[in-house]
Scaffold this motif. Sequence first.
Motif, PDB file in Angstrom:
ATOM      1  N   SER A 221       0.812  -1.217   0.000  1.00  0.00           N
ATOM      2  CA  SER A 221       0.000   0.000   0.000  1.00  0.00           C
ATOM      3  C   SER A 221       0.844   1.264   0.000  1.00  0.00           C
ATOM      4  N   ASN A 223       3.959   1.122  -1.372  1.00  0.00           N
ATOM      5  CA  ASN A 223       4.924   0.851  -2.447  1.00  0.00           C
ATOM      6  C   ASN A 223       6.345   0.859  -1.915  1.00  0.00           C
ATOM      7  N   GLU A 268      -0.047  -5.020   6.581  1.00  0.00           N
ATOM      8  CA  GLU A 268      -0.742  -4.025   5.769  1.00  0.00           C
ATOM      9  C   GLU A 268      -1.892  -3.367   6.525  1.00  0.00           C
ATOM     10  N   ASN A 269      -2.591  -4.121   7.353  1.00  0.00           N
ATOM     11  CA  ASN A 269      -3.772  -3.581   8.032  1.00  0.00           C
ATOM     12  C   ASN A 269      -3.417  -2.472   9.014  1.00  0.00           C
ATOM     13  N   LYS A 271      -0.322  -1.029   9.205  1.00  0.00           N
ATOM     14  CA  LYS A 271       0.818  -0.249   8.694  1.00  0.00           C
ATOM     15  C   LYS A 271       1.986  -0.273   9.680  1.00  0.00           C
ATOM     16  N   THR A 306       3.901   4.455   8.463  1.00  0.00           N
ATOM     17  CA  THR A 306       3.373   5.714   7.926  1.00  0.00           C
ATOM     18  C   THR A 306       4.267   6.901   8.266  1.00  0.00           C
TER      19      THR A 306
END
Length: 338
Positions: A221, A223, A268-269, A271, A306
Amino acid sequence: VVAVGVPRAVEAVVDEATKVIMRYVEVGNNPNIIESPHQVRVSPDGQYWYVVFINGDILQKFSSSDDQLVGEVNIGLGDWNTLVFNNAGDTGFVNATQAGFFAVVPLNTMANYQIRTSVFPHGGIVTPDGRFLYLTNQNGNTVTKIDLSTFDDQQIQLDPIITTPPFPYSPHEITLTPDGTRYMVSCQKTNEVRVFQLSNDSLITIINVGAYPQEFTTMASLNKIYVTCTEAQVDANKKGLVYSIDCDTYETDSIYVGFQPHGIAADENSKLVYVANLNIDPNGPAPHHVSSCSGRNGNLTIIDATTFSMYRKQLSDGSSFQYKCELLAAPYFISLRE
């Protein structure tokens, strides 16, 4: 979160919600030797997790729902390092690096395996179309490309100029970019990540990273691909960095997360990126606890992807602290399960 430690035959299971250890699971089947579990892999469907042993002769299969052993296959003696799944998740390729072969194991039956020769196989991927298996040549200068319909192979040169010993690269691991069009190889002797075009195996670029790049994980997500550089010297008291690589620009950033990071896994969920830090260097920070096999405990730390900063765990009173959890001696690999 499931982490494997060497040399003791045990897995640490960490609850993803609370970030605390739920249980330890005994693995292996021979109490008379140190089997040294080397890698733990969760199946593509998340239903099972598998363990390979660098000083054993088995591949073990556990249920993700209750951590119970549900299958085992004796694949013979070998320095079994890694497990690579095919795209369907019903076949595993188990690599014995120094022995120079890999086992092809039907994972549904855990029986009727085959042994195939290869050049010091270690890391691996299967191409998105399922046609080819790529295996890194840990002691050389190539990646072996294997046609899974025939098992014919060819050598992809990391450097087309250097084709005879001594080899400078020692490729450790390989991973696909999120779009599936390129692959990256960690070269632990030259402190590089080399990027190749999957369609024709041509070298695209060379990315300089920290000392001794090892394992990859991907945050599609964002990249981004992350690689652990286990021996990067930060200062007198810190060794090891995690590098992030932008898959569009190939720009990098790095962060110190703990002493000698090795295993790494991205969620992914949330981050978050989970990192298993070996802490096996006697000059590293003293752990709070000595492991049950008289070694130095390593630990688990987390990156907030993030912000690319260390994750802080929030407490009910509103305060927070930088998360770190001691696991076991030499937590070598880590994998995520639902």
